[in-house]
Design a protein around this motif. Structure first.
Motif, PDB file in Angstrom:
ATOM      1  N   GLN A  35       0.641  -1.434   0.392  1.00  0.00           N
ATOM      2  CA  GLN A  35       0.449  -0.860  -0.175  1.00  0.00           C
ATOM      3  C   GLN A  35       1.066   1.384   0.350  1.00  0.00           C
ATOM      4  O   GLN A  35       1.775   1.261   0.895  1.00  0.00           O
ATOM      5  N   GLU A  94      -3.118   3.771 -12.010  1.00  0.00           N
ATOM      6  CA  GLU A  94      -3.918   4.641 -12.186  1.00  0.00           C
ATOM      7  C   GLU A  94      -3.799   5.693 -11.073  1.00  0.00           C
ATOM      8  O   GLU A  94      -4.483   7.029 -11.933  1.00  0.00           O
ATOM      9  N   PHE A  95      -3.124   5.750 -10.481  1.00  0.00           N
ATOM     10  CA  PHE A  95      -3.339   6.932  -9.239  1.00  0.00           C
ATOM     11  C   PHE A  95      -2.293   7.871 -10.166  1.00  0.00           C
ATOM     12  O   PHE A  95      -2.405   9.184 -10.098  1.00  0.00           O
ATOM     13  N   SER A 133      -2.976   4.337  -2.689  1.00  0.00           N
ATOM     14  CA  SER A 133      -3.389   2.984  -3.898  1.00  0.00           C
ATOM     15  C   SER A 133      -2.616   0.912  -3.512  1.00  0.00           C
ATOM     16  O   SER A 133      -1.827   2.198  -2.253  1.00  0.00           O
ATOM     17  N   GLU A 163      -1.542  -1.851  -4.843  1.00  0.00           N
ATOM     18  CA  GLU A 163      -0.558  -2.592  -6.015  1.00  0.00           C
ATOM     19  C   GLU A 163       0.624  -3.576  -5.250  1.00  0.00           C
ATOM     20  O   GLU A 163       1.005  -4.267  -5.180  1.00  0.00           O
TER      21      GLU A 163
END
Length: 257
Positions: A107, A142-143, A202, A204
């Protein structure tokens, strides 16, 4: 010993019995420098690379090549075969292939000055504020795209510099991964000076990747790597390596302190 057939590259089979790997050397509990002036890397990802090599029947040489930015450049140029841990992003797939599935998940979070009144409940709360992160850091595709379009984020050479700047009021927040951030905050004496805010920005997967320019990058090798990574995930090796990495970092940081 595994013998790889590499018809697409023309590389000889015996050239691929040794693979080079690198990663972010300031990334506990995943990877960090031993700290004795040498080039040895410690952590969960070291154990994972060693076990992948053992199961494949090849030697994986894990090398400290310097900064995270330099590690990525070394992979891009083909001077290093494998990256021992990277998030998925579109720019990165231009120069390296990802091995699926991810071998661990991590995270990324918002860090603020512990004395700050900054509030945070969603990424919208970061609009109009000054942020920092480390050069070439990613928080997932995405972020990253959202941040590029909407946020004011500066880039510095190290997490230490980012924490220093946020505690001195030169930035409102820092974006960085939770576990490595907590580890370095403790080591650098920032545990009571910076604070993690929830929720995470996020979550990931951390992937093994292989350079497009590696002479050993073939479908044969990628398939074998994927099978071994999946086996290690199923039999619990990955989580054990992470637990051992956390314990080793605790012991390491106590000695440094």
């Amino acid at each position: 010993m595994l013998v790889l057939t590499l018809p697409m590259t023309g590389a000889k089979a015996d050239e691929c019995k040794v693979l080079t790997a690198t990663g972010n050397a300031e990334y506990p509990p995943y990877l960090w420098r031993k700290g004795d002036g040498g080039k040895e890397l410690l952590g969960a990802n070291r154990a994972i690379m060693g076990e992948i090599g053992r199961r494949l029947g090849v030697v994986i040489e894990l090398q400290d090549v310097g900064s995270w930015a330099r590690a990525q450049e070394m992979l891009k140029s083909g001077r290093i075969d494998l990256m021992a841990g990277a998030f998925y992003t579109v720019p990165r797939i231009q120069y390296m292939d990802y091995v699926y599935p991810a071998f661990l998940n991590t995270q990324s979070v918002v860090w603020r000055n512990a004395e700050s009144a900054m509030t945070y409940e969603s990424r919208k709360d970061l609009l109009g504020l000054k942020g920092l992160t480390v050069i070439n850091n990613s928080f997932g595709q995405e972020f990253d795209e959202y941040a590029k379009k909407n946020l004011d984020i500066g880039h510095v050479a190290s997490l230490k510099q980012a924490f220093l700047m946020v505690t001195r009021g030169r930035a409102d927040y820092v974006l960085y991964e939770k576990n490595p951030g907590l580890a370095y905050a403790s080591l650098l004496g920032y545990s009571d000076k910076v604070q993690v805010l929830d929720p995470a920005i996020s979550s990931e997967g951390l992937y093994l990747t292989i350079s497009h320019k590696s002479k050993c990058n073939t479908g044969v090798l990628r398939g074998r790597l994927a099978r071994v990574v999946q086996e290690m995930e199923v039999d619990g090796f990955m989580q054990k390596a992470l637990r051992d990495g956390l314990n080793s970092w605790d012991q390491f940081s106590e000695k440094v302190e």
